[in-house]
Design an enzyme around this catalytic site. Structure first.
Site, PDB file in Angstrom:
ATOM      1  N   LYS A 118       1.185 -10.883   6.738  1.00  0.00           N
ATOM      2  CA  LYS A 118       0.082  -9.935   6.853  1.00  0.00           C
ATOM      3  C   LYS A 118      -1.203 -10.720   7.100  1.00  0.00           C
ATOM      4  CE  LYS A 118       0.305  -5.799   4.337  1.00  0.00           C
ATOM      5  NZ  LYS A 118       0.334  -5.102   3.032  1.00  0.00           N
TER       6      LYS A 118
HETATM    7  O1  G3P Z   1      -0.055  -0.986   1.787  1.00  0.00           O
HETATM    8  C1  G3P Z   1      -1.381  -1.049   1.356  1.00  0.00           C
HETATM    9  C2  G3P Z   1      -1.510  -0.404   0.042  1.00  0.00           C
HETATM   10  O2  G3P Z   1      -0.865  -1.165  -0.932  1.00  0.00           O
HETATM   11  C3  G3P Z   1      -2.903  -0.091  -0.351  1.00  0.00           C
HETATM   12  O3  G3P Z   1      -2.835   1.081  -1.054  1.00  0.00           O
HETATM   13  O4  G3P Z   1      -3.561   2.847  -2.551  1.00  0.00           O
HETATM   14  O5  G3P Z   1      -4.575   0.530  -2.724  1.00  0.00           O
HETATM   15  O6  G3P Z   1      -5.138   2.036  -0.822  1.00  0.00           O
HETATM   16  P1  G3P Z   1      -4.094   1.655  -1.836  1.00  0.00           P
END
Ligand code: G3P
Length: 254
Positions: A118
């Site tokens: 990534k």
């Molecule tokens: O895949 C990216 C994810 O882990 C981020 O999620 O909920 O932190 O925006 P969030």
């Protein structure tokens, strides 16, 4: 949608299913490139449980998810990659300058053949992705994508995957699912080979909406995966069937 001649110069060729670790041997043989579900987690028990359901084709991690676990980064990445076999595992680079990202990404990719690195979106990230496409190619998943333009640039630089963060787009009052739909439309229009991973999925409705929007992959937290499998009417239905059976026939056995 019709496919006008590509106005952009496409760096990467159509993905070679033999080098991209996204598909199992069976899927490669059958030519099945349909939508996939990845688990967005660095928790080994969750990943192991989700694998046993037979529904996940990969795992995505990020530094926040990794920081919540006890084991060292190398231990976690190693055991997740072994568990996933030839399926996709995204592991994130922590460097911010291209000249540091490139050797870091090469080190990460060398840990296992199923790793995609990534790379955070941005000018440094684009330079790194471009560099990592030459020589011994490293599969890159450009992360923290919030616009069609960012996705387009990442694809042109040679990313195998882009990850629009739809929950965080919604948090701003914008339309995360709409963003996924637009990115997929543009990639289709110009036959760009980059896969769209809908990320930052917060609830099961997100998962079904990005499926309808054409996302190639949705990466979902384990809590959302469990919600996707459940429905209150399923539970009520099972309970009713079992109670009817035991009321009318139970005493005789099957
Ligand atoms: O895949 C990216 C994810 O882990 C981020 O999620 O909920 O932190 O925006 P969030």
């Amino acid at each position: 949608m019709s496919s006008p001649k590509c106005a952009f110069s496409v760096v990467a060729a159509k993905p070679d299913l033999n080098i991209l670790p996204l598909y199992t041997e069976k899927q490669k043989e059958s030519g099945d490139e349909g939508m996939k579900i990845f688990l967005d987690s660095a928790n080994f028990s969750e990943i192991k449980e989700a694998v046993s359901w037979g529904v996940i084709s990969g795992v995505t991690t990020n530094p926040t998810l990794m920081s919540r676990e006890e084991a060292s980064f190398e231990e976690m990445a190693g055991s997740i990659c072994r568990l996933m076999g030839n399926r996709h595992v995204s592991v994130e680079a922590l460097s911010t300058a291209a000249e540091e990202m490139v050797p870091e990404a090469r080190r990460l990719a060398a840990m296992a053949p199923n790793i995609a690195v990534k790379i955070p979106m941005g000018v440094e990230g684009l330079k790194a992705v471009h560099e990592l496409g030459s020589g011994e190619k490293v599969s890159c998943n450009v992360t923290l994508v919030f616009s069609v333009n960012q996705a387009l640039l990442a694809a042109l630089a040679g990313a195998d995957y882009v990850s629009p963060f739809i929950g965080r787009v919604d948090d701003l009052g914008w339309d995360g699912v709409g963003l996924v739909r637009e990115i997929v439309e543009v990639f289709d229009m110009y036959d760009l080979p980059t896969s769209v991973i809908a990320a930052s999925i917060r609830h099961p409705r997100h998962a079904s909406e990005v499926a309808a929007a054409g996302a190639h992959i949705a990466t979902v937290p384990f809590a959302v995966l469990k919600q996707m499998a459940a429905h209150p009417l399923t539970d009520i239905g099972i309970e009713r069937f079992l109670s009817d059976w035991s009321r009318f026939k139970g005493e005789k056995g099957r």
